[in-house]
Design an enzyme around this catalytic site. Structure first.
Site, PDB file in Angstrom:
ATOM      1  N   GLU A  43      -5.499 -60.570 -41.199  1.00 17.77           N
ATOM      2  CA  GLU A  43      -4.248 -60.470 -40.438  1.00 17.77           C
ATOM      3  C   GLU A  43      -3.235 -59.714 -41.295  1.00 17.77           C
ATOM      4  O   GLU A  43      -2.969 -60.087 -42.440  1.00 17.77           O
ATOM      5  CB  GLU A  43      -3.693 -61.849 -40.064  1.00 17.77           C
ATOM      6  CG  GLU A  43      -2.488 -61.699 -39.137  1.00 17.77           C
ATOM      7  CD  GLU A  43      -1.786 -63.016 -38.788  1.00 17.77           C
ATOM      8  OE1 GLU A  43      -2.094 -64.061 -39.383  1.00 17.77           O
ATOM      9  OE2 GLU A  43      -0.898 -62.963 -37.912  1.00 17.77           O
ATOM     10  N   GLU A  68       1.053 -61.017 -46.286  1.00 18.15           N
ATOM     11  CA  GLU A  68       2.494 -61.070 -45.981  1.00 18.15           C
ATOM     12  C   GLU A  68       3.255 -60.530 -47.176  1.00 18.15           C
ATOM     13  O   GLU A  68       3.002 -60.926 -48.312  1.00 18.15           O
ATOM     14  CB  GLU A  68       2.915 -62.514 -45.661  1.00 18.15           C
ATOM     15  CG  GLU A  68       4.397 -62.715 -45.448  1.00 18.15           C
ATOM     16  CD  GLU A  68       5.032 -61.761 -44.429  1.00 18.15           C
ATOM     17  OE1 GLU A  68       4.534 -61.670 -43.303  1.00 18.15           O
ATOM     18  OE2 GLU A  68       6.033 -61.089 -44.793  1.00 18.15           O
ATOM     19  N   ASP A 117       6.026 -54.895 -37.229  1.00 20.95           N
ATOM     20  CA  ASP A 117       7.347 -54.261 -37.126  1.00 20.95           C
ATOM     21  C   ASP A 117       7.188 -52.922 -36.399  1.00 20.95           C
ATOM     22  O   ASP A 117       6.362 -52.096 -36.787  1.00 20.95           O
ATOM     23  CB  ASP A 117       7.938 -54.049 -38.524  1.00 20.95           C
ATOM     24  CG  ASP A 117       8.122 -55.387 -39.258  1.00 20.95           C
ATOM     25  OD1 ASP A 117       8.311 -56.403 -38.575  1.00 20.95           O
ATOM     26  OD2 ASP A 117       8.030 -55.409 -40.494  1.00 20.95           O
ATOM     27  N   ASP A 153       5.429 -57.090 -28.492  1.00 23.10           N
ATOM     28  CA  ASP A 153       6.407 -57.106 -27.401  1.00 23.10           C
ATOM     29  C   ASP A 153       7.071 -55.737 -27.280  1.00 23.10           C
ATOM     30  O   ASP A 153       7.945 -55.554 -26.441  1.00 23.10           O
ATOM     31  CB  ASP A 153       7.482 -58.172 -27.655  1.00 23.10           C
ATOM     32  CG  ASP A 153       8.239 -57.899 -28.939  1.00 23.10           C
ATOM     33  OD1 ASP A 153       7.641 -57.330 -29.874  1.00 23.10           O
ATOM     34  OD2 ASP A 153       9.435 -58.242 -29.011  1.00 23.10           O
ATOM     35  N   GLU A 192       5.728 -64.910 -31.109  1.00 27.19           N
ATOM     36  CA  GLU A 192       5.403 -64.944 -29.676  1.00 27.19           C
ATOM     37  C   GLU A 192       6.028 -66.164 -29.002  1.00 27.19           C
ATOM     38  O   GLU A 192       6.544 -66.068 -27.882  1.00 27.19           O
ATOM     39  CB  GLU A 192       3.872 -65.018 -29.572  1.00 27.19           C
ATOM     40  CG  GLU A 192       3.287 -64.727 -28.253  1.00 27.19           C
ATOM     41  CD  GLU A 192       1.765 -64.572 -28.377  1.00 27.19           C
ATOM     42  OE1 GLU A 192       1.211 -64.680 -29.496  1.00 27.19           O
ATOM     43  OE2 GLU A 192       1.143 -64.351 -27.340  1.00 27.19           O
TER      44      GLU A 192
HETATM   45  C1  LIG Z   1       7.757 -59.502 -36.657  1.00 25.88           C
HETATM   46  S1  LIG Z   1       6.966 -60.378 -37.924  1.00 25.88           S
HETATM   47  C2  LIG Z   1       5.562 -61.121 -37.080  1.00 25.88           C
HETATM   48  C3  LIG Z   1       4.960 -62.232 -37.891  1.00 25.88           C
HETATM   49  C4  LIG Z   1       3.747 -62.912 -37.283  1.00 25.88           C
HETATM   50  N1  LIG Z   1       2.624 -61.990 -37.200  1.00 25.88           N
HETATM   51  C5  LIG Z   1       4.066 -63.476 -35.925  1.00 25.88           C
HETATM   52  O1  LIG Z   1       3.637 -62.891 -34.919  1.00 25.88           O
HETATM   53  O2  LIG Z   1       4.755 -64.518 -35.847  1.00 25.88           O
HETATM   54  C6  LIG Z   1       6.145 -59.107 -38.887  1.00 25.88           C
HETATM   55  C7  LIG Z   1       5.713 -59.658 -40.219  1.00 25.88           C
HETATM   56  O3  LIG Z   1       4.913 -58.667 -40.867  1.00 25.88           O
HETATM   57  C8  LIG Z   1       5.283 -58.609 -42.234  1.00 25.88           C
HETATM   58  N2  LIG Z   1       4.908 -57.263 -42.705  1.00 25.88           N
HETATM   59  C9  LIG Z   1       5.373 -56.086 -42.221  1.00 25.88           C
HETATM   60  N3  LIG Z   1       4.828 -55.046 -42.888  1.00 25.88           N
HETATM   61  C10 LIG Z   1       4.000 -55.588 -43.815  1.00 25.88           C
HETATM   62  C11 LIG Z   1       3.166 -55.027 -44.808  1.00 25.88           C
HETATM   63  N4  LIG Z   1       3.096 -53.717 -45.004  1.00 25.88           N
HETATM   64  N5  LIG Z   1       2.460 -55.871 -45.591  1.00 25.88           N
HETATM   65  C12 LIG Z   1       2.544 -57.214 -45.425  1.00 25.88           C
HETATM   66  N6  LIG Z   1       3.336 -57.791 -44.500  1.00 25.88           N
HETATM   67  C13 LIG Z   1       4.053 -57.008 -43.700  1.00 25.88           C
HETATM   68  C14 LIG Z   1       6.768 -58.872 -42.217  1.00 25.88           C
HETATM   69  O4  LIG Z   1       7.262 -59.296 -43.465  1.00 25.88           O
HETATM   70  C15 LIG Z   1       6.873 -59.950 -41.153  1.00 25.88           C
HETATM   71  O5  LIG Z   1       6.723 -61.245 -41.686  1.00 25.88           O
END
Ligand SMILES: C[S@@+](CC[C@H](N)C(=O)[O-])C[C@H]1O[C@@H](n2cnc3c(N)ncnc32)[C@H](O)[C@@H]1O
Length: 210
Positions: A43, A68, A117, A153, A192
């Site tokens: 993931e 993460e 993101d 989303d 979500e």
């Molecule tokens: C919008 S959140 C969604 C988190 C989770 N997947 C959820 O659906 O609840 C996106 C997550 O991805 C992490 N993230 C973004 N780019 C990343 C990267 N290059 N390596 C590790 N984590 C990353 C961010 O820190 C954040 O916690």
């Protein structure tokens, strides 16, 4: 996902070497020795860990690596994991885009990109997790017939990814613009649960070709 920074987060993660791999861009790290099974899923951006902590106990024959990049957030995931610990999860603290240096070619059965993101501005395209360059890395790491699961989303990120996947050696085997109404089996993530009612969730499954 605004959280107050936990100034002890790095220490808390470092105290759990059996469960957390801390990436050091200068050191050679291999994740495979941490895998409890040859079947591997990854993931990318696990957030507070709700997805992986639900999925892993249901699939003890799969080892899950959950990346993460924010330590404070990963500590939350680790706390969640500790409520129902299972051997087949390893958290990886650091930037998931380094993944090609961490796992062997053709070692991964599935990638999960949950609410990555979106980086909506064109000048930030390179930061998205589904650029052609990054998909090429996932393609190398996936076993033949390996799958990428993506849900978001963000309509623009979804359609951007539909195109980049098809240009990068993947075939779209299923997609939906309404995950909730699709009848697909779905493991909810924190994001979500919080925002899924506000916007329709788009999701796809893409299979590695040749
Ligand atoms: C919008 S959140 C969604 C988190 C989770 N997947 C959820 O659906 O609840 C996106 C997550 O991805 C992490 N993230 C973004 N780019 C990343 C990267 N290059 N390596 C590790 N984590 C990353 C961010 O820190 C954040 O916690």
């Amino acid at each position: 996902m605004r959280l107050r920074t936990d100034q002890f987060a790095a220490k808390k993660l470092a105290a759990r070497p059996e469960r957390v791999v801390i990436l050091d861009p200068k050191a050679n790290v291999s994740l495979m020795p941490h895998a409890t099974h040859p079947k591997v899923a990854v993931e990318l951006g696990c957030g507070k860990g709700g997805f992986i902590t639900q999925l892993a106990p249901k699939h003890p024959n799969v080892h899950y690596f959950a990346f993460e990049k924010f330590e404070t957030i990963l500590v939350k995931a680790l706390h969640k994991y500790d409520r129902n610990p299972v051997p087949n999860v390893t958290f990886v603290s650091g930037d998931a885009t380094m993944i090609d240096a961490l796992l062997p070619v053709k070692s991964v059965d599935a990638f999960y990109l949950n609410f990555s993101d979106p980086w909506p501005k064109a000048r930030h395209e390179k930061r998205r997790l589904t650029t052609p360059e990054r998909l090429k890395k996932y393609h190398h790491l996936l076993k033949d017939d390996g799958i990428i699961h993506l849900k978001t989303d963000n309509r623009s990120l979804f359609f951007y990814s539909l195109v980049t996947l098809q240009k990068s050696g993947f075939e779209i085997i299923q997609w939906t613009k309404d995950l909730a109404g699709s009848g697909w089996e779905n493991t909810l993530t924190e994001f979500e649960i919080r925002y899924g009612k506000d916007f329709p969730i788009h999701a796809l499954k893409a299979r590695k070709k040749g």
